[in-house]
Design an enzyme around this catalytic site. Sequence first.
Site, PDB file in Angstrom:
ATOM      1  N   HIS A 129     -21.966 -13.555  -2.549  1.00  0.00           N
ATOM      2  CA  HIS A 129     -21.010 -12.546  -2.097  1.00  0.00           C
ATOM      3  C   HIS A 129     -20.087 -12.082  -3.198  1.00  0.00           C
ATOM      4  CE1 HIS A 129     -22.508 -13.237   1.860  1.00  0.00           C
ATOM      5  NE2 HIS A 129     -22.173 -14.509   1.808  1.00  0.00           N
TER       6      HIS A 129
ATOM      7  N   ARG B 118      -5.125  -3.580  -4.747  1.00  0.00           N
ATOM      8  CA  ARG B 118      -4.898  -3.808  -6.177  1.00  0.00           C
ATOM      9  C   ARG B 118      -5.918  -3.009  -6.954  1.00  0.00           C
ATOM     10  NH1 ARG B 118      -9.520  -7.093  -6.890  1.00  0.00           N
ATOM     11  NH2 ARG B 118      -9.982  -8.218  -4.982  1.00  0.00           N
TER      12      ARG B 118
END
Length: 712
Positions: free
Chosen positions: A263, A321
């Site tokens: 992942h 972010r």
Amino acid sequence: MRAIKPQYLRRCAFSRHLSTGPLGQPQITPITSLLIANRGEIALRINKTANRLGIQTTTLYTDPDASSQHAACSPHAIGLGAPNGYLDGDRIVRLAKQHGIQALHPGYGFLSENPAFARRCEEEGIVFVGPPAQAMADMGDKARSKEIMIDAGVPCVPGYHGSDQGEMELLNHAKDVKFPILLKSVKGGGGKGMRIVMEEGEFLQQLKSARAEARASFGEGGEVMLVEKYIVRPRHVEVQVFADKHGNCVALGERDCSIQRRHQKILEESPAPNLDDVTRLDLWEKARTAALAVGYVGAGTVEFILDKDSGEFYFMEMNTRLQVEHPVSEMVTGTDLVEWQFRVAAGEKLPLTQKEIMERIQERGAAIEARIYAESPERGFLPDSGKLVHLATPEVDEDVRIDAGFVEGDTVTEAYDGMIAKLIVCGDDRETAIRKMELALRNYEVVGLSTNIEFLKRLCKSAAFIEGDVETGFIEKWKNELFSPIIVKAEVYVQAALGLLALSPASVGLPHGGSLGFGRDGVERRLFFKSLDALNEKEGEIIEVSIIQKDNQVFGAKITRGNEGPQIIENIVSSSTLSAGKATLATVFPETRIDTTVVQDANNDNKITIFQHGGKTELSLVSPRWYEKALGLKEATTSVAAPMPCKILKNEVKEGDKVVKGAPLVVIESMKMETVIRSPQDGVIKRLAHKEGDKCKAGTVLVVFEEDFAVE
Ligand code: ADP
Ligand code: ADP
Ligand code: MG
């Protein structure tokens, strides 16, 4: 790649006057001094733009990072001590105050998505170069963000996001969602704390494992799980968004990040391949809606999962972010997103409108990023660390960019994430970008630790990838092709021998000499190499190379491998240039000219790395005596050792247990990741060498088998 139109540049350069809006609009206070609260490539990346804009920077470093590139890149650098110093938000804010620093950039990871930290900065009057704390808090919790998205009309993966957290309750919710399901920590990030559960029977065990990992990575509250429908053939497509304090929000195109392992992303690209324009624009629109729904300001990424079977897409999460893969968006839009962050934080308006961005994307082709990790894909993506004994990088230009945190001679510590660099290239179209990526990777040479560079080259050559047939299970799906055995040409061994004879004649029983040439005495020099490449069909095979010098720079070679008859190559003309531990050879074989770099690792005299024709081969030099002893000898395994420095999380077996090949023996943690050590054979456990919590060096014996059972 077409150049950026001059009017865009002008627009960027003079965007300041755009911000003198009506009364009541945010004041513009340019950023003049900055604390970079991160490490490695992102710290250097931020520093670069800050320098260009005349912003004074200060960096931070911990003990393992004391001689790092990022600590040295700024005029001021502050030491934080222990490795987890980057997480000490209170102290970092105090330091910023104490040194009179006006603004702070958190980079990614560490404190970048910590709303309490952003709030602390706000309270202390330090400009946090990132979104408002509240937007971060709303998006930081995967359950809460999904509720907000559903209200705003952004589609979410079907699942359970509620507060029932009992094991049986969650199991019941999982049954409602229907297996297979995915368990995710509400606080998740970086692929941690996530488990696929294929069927009811394995639910409880996977829940425990996900919770343990999430608590270890994200602390208190990390154990709160959500249950999502597991999409079987998903693509990961995300949208880069940017919002200012004036209510503007734009999408800077999408990125496909489907090529992942555990992942975690490995290759990222923009635009996403094989995606129709209606879906693309819909994704951009939904991403902007998502950002606006939480009053977002600054750079953010809205991640979607796209179901290849149904064509539907769903909101997955928003990363509040700047992201690792932001450079691909910079390349396709001709922007510097860190500059945008500074401008937005200063109160300016966004430098470009959505229409202008759209025009740029239509003009600028395709970009792709490869993450260079210290790991061995050929050994199950096992993380590695160590000293960069040799590092050569491709040439950079307008279309080839390297964001790296390390230079040759640096040490990659196991205390942090194993990403050592990013290589980003762009081309007029996707195929060109992929070809250029592969060419650049061929010139990327690393010795001293394992990297995924060879694997990345194979990815770039995969037909399915080139066709754009991507999905998150891509590596698993194509593993036979991606990990198919490699064939090493005889010339590689000849170059290894020539390089070694030039480099360290002493190690092969010759008096020390300067350049290549060891006497025209007609004597054969015999060298024995053992193949170390995990993908070599004959890993461990011994190759004998005999070299005779015939004339000045003229050699003859005889190569013997296994049972095959020797291969003779005459009239090899070779010259070499030497530098510490490295020989660069220019060799003309009868049918081809080959340039090769042969590197001998001073810390590991016997290990030889050869870079030739864009490929890497690893060998170890073995003594003839060793070779003879080894002849006919079958190695029997009586123990299993730690493959890397690690901590023992769990012993899965007891002394006296009978195990079958592949059974889990020990769970270890290294570089913040769990790895299950499995049994290489059927056998009986004689002894467990360590208890849970112990720390071990690489090579430490973990499990000892009863000898009678140690077969094959
Ligand atoms: P993503 O995989 O969601 O795109 P990135 O790869 O941009 O995230 O993550 C940047 C780095 O920060 C990675 O090294 C990742 O492991 C780490 N990271 C991401 N989220 C978190 C988090 N919440 N806490 C700690 N580290 C994180
Ligand atoms: P993180 O915060 O750790 O980045 P994400 O929720 O963004 O976690 O998921 C990371 C990756 O996991 C995705 O890129 C995708 O490959 C996979 N994934 C996430 N949700 C699902 C799902 N419902 N079904 C299948 N795969 C998923
Ligand atoms: Mg994610």
